[in-house]
Write an enzyme that holds these catalytic residues in place. Structure first.
Site, PDB file in Angstrom:
ATOM      1  N   HIS A   1     -74.977  35.674 -49.758  1.00  0.00           N
ATOM      2  CA  HIS A   1     -74.539  35.868 -51.135  1.00  0.00           C
ATOM      3  C   HIS A   1     -75.289  34.917 -52.070  1.00  0.00           C
ATOM      4  O   HIS A   1     -76.008  34.026 -51.619  1.00  0.00           O
ATOM      5  CB  HIS A   1     -73.029  35.627 -51.270  1.00  0.00           C
ATOM      6  CG  HIS A   1     -72.189  36.764 -50.775  1.00  0.00           C
ATOM      7  ND1 HIS A   1     -71.802  36.875 -49.455  1.00  0.00           N
ATOM      8  CD2 HIS A   1     -71.668  37.847 -51.413  1.00  0.00           C
ATOM      9  CE1 HIS A   1     -71.084  37.975 -49.305  1.00  0.00           C
ATOM     10  NE2 HIS A   1     -70.980  38.572 -50.469  1.00  0.00           N
TER      11      HIS A   1
ATOM     12  N   LYS B   1     -71.382  31.532 -55.092  1.00  0.00           N
ATOM     13  CA  LYS B   1     -70.178  31.907 -54.348  1.00  0.00           C
ATOM     14  C   LYS B   1     -69.562  30.662 -53.724  1.00  0.00           C
ATOM     15  O   LYS B   1     -70.254  29.852 -53.104  1.00  0.00           O
ATOM     16  CB  LYS B   1     -70.511  32.942 -53.265  1.00  0.00           C
ATOM     17  CG  LYS B   1     -69.273  33.511 -52.576  1.00  0.00           C
ATOM     18  CD  LYS B   1     -69.601  34.736 -51.735  1.00  0.00           C
ATOM     19  CE  LYS B   1     -68.375  35.299 -51.040  1.00  0.00           C
ATOM     20  NZ  LYS B   1     -67.336  35.736 -51.983  1.00  0.00           N
TER      21      LYS B   1
ATOM     22  N   GLY C   1     -59.583  42.116 -56.376  1.00  0.00           N
ATOM     23  CA  GLY C   1     -60.805  41.978 -55.587  1.00  0.00           C
ATOM     24  C   GLY C   1     -61.164  40.529 -55.336  1.00  0.00           C
ATOM     25  O   GLY C   1     -62.191  40.238 -54.718  1.00  0.00           O
TER      26      GLY C   1
END
Length: 276
Positions: A158, A162, A101
């Protein structure tokens, strides 16, 4: 009943790692057998359940992935790019499937993953959310139906930590739009409008990035036509939805042949007649 599918988790102290540990206890068909953290970290040796804020699981966190691979059936990877590539290579050597992921891979690094998938089953998805992947599956058909007269912008938000932008999910949404138009995203994407950028280029796909606080993840595909606007939005309220998707992918890999898969494969969306 089949034996429990033995799962290992890397980056276990990270936001997604903790969510995965929290989620896996609700799946009796899965068993957490390896919790891998960063070398030299203060939490090494701590119980993985306690680290995730749940009950004690009797599984200490280790930094030695190689020593755990023999005991697991599938690995779930959400760590940084370089660590993820190293862990994929370790899975190839041990012939173990892996769910990745991690986002932010370069073209060259993605080629490494594609090469690895010739030897093991590998699920690679920029977003493990079921809702996002349903949107990705239907977006090309929606875009094609609207036609080229609609301007498309993709807005994502986000948390402040990030490191890559636009997000991997935003780029995947952009590729889905481009696919619906029969285009390559690289040829039409607009990532920067700083300064006097001039009028919007017809047919381009624009991206806007927001970063702040603890936002889990929000994505909106903004389609503006003459006199109307269609907005398709996905908002994640918790990382548990990503964890559930990753566990679904891990279960799906049981018995799969070597190859590069994504969440569209896991959810059976590539075979849906509604997408034709």
């Amino acid at each position: 009943m089949a034996e429990a599918w033995r799962v290992g988790i890397t980056a276990v102290a990270g936001r997604m790692g903790r969510a995965l540990v929290q989620a896996i206890v609700a799946h009796p068909e899965l068993q957490l057998v390896a919790a891998v953290g960063r070398s030299g970290a203060a939490y090494l040796g701590e119980d993985a359940g306690r680290l995730a804020g749940i009950q004690v699981l009797g599984l200490p966190v280790t930094a030695e992935l190689a020593g755990t691979l023999a005991d697991l059936d599938v690995l779930i990877e959400f760590g940084p790019v370089e660590a993820a590539l190293a862990h994929v290579a370790a899975c190839v050597a041990a012939v173990k499937p892996i769910v990745v992921g991690t986002t932010g891979f370069s073209v060259t690094q993605r080629a490494e993953l594609e090469n690895a998938s010739r030897h093991i089953p590998l699920v690679l998805a920029p977003n493990m959310s079921v809702g996002v992947n349903v949107l990705l599956a239907f977006l090309p058909a929606i875009t094609a139906a609207l036609g080229e007269g609609y301007d498309v912008e993709i807005v994502e938000a986000h948390h402040r930590h990030k490191v890559d932008a636009p997000s991997g999910t935003a780029l995947a949404l952009g590729r889905a739009v481009a696919t619906g138009r029969g285009q390559s995203l690289d040829a039409v994407q607009c990532l920067d409008r700083n300064g006097i950028a001039g009028p919007r280029v017809a047919g381009s796909i624009g991206f806007a990035t927001l970063r702040g606080a603890d936002v889990v993840g929000e994505h909106t595909v903004w389609m503006a036509g003459t006199g109307e606007r269609l907005e398709l939005t996905h908002r994640a309220a918790s990382r548990l939805n990503f964890a559930e998707g990753a566990l679904r992918a891990a279960s799906w890999l049981r018995g799969r042949a070597s190859g590069l898969y994504d969440m569209q494969d896991v959810l059976g969306l590539k075979d849906s007649s509604a997408l034709q």
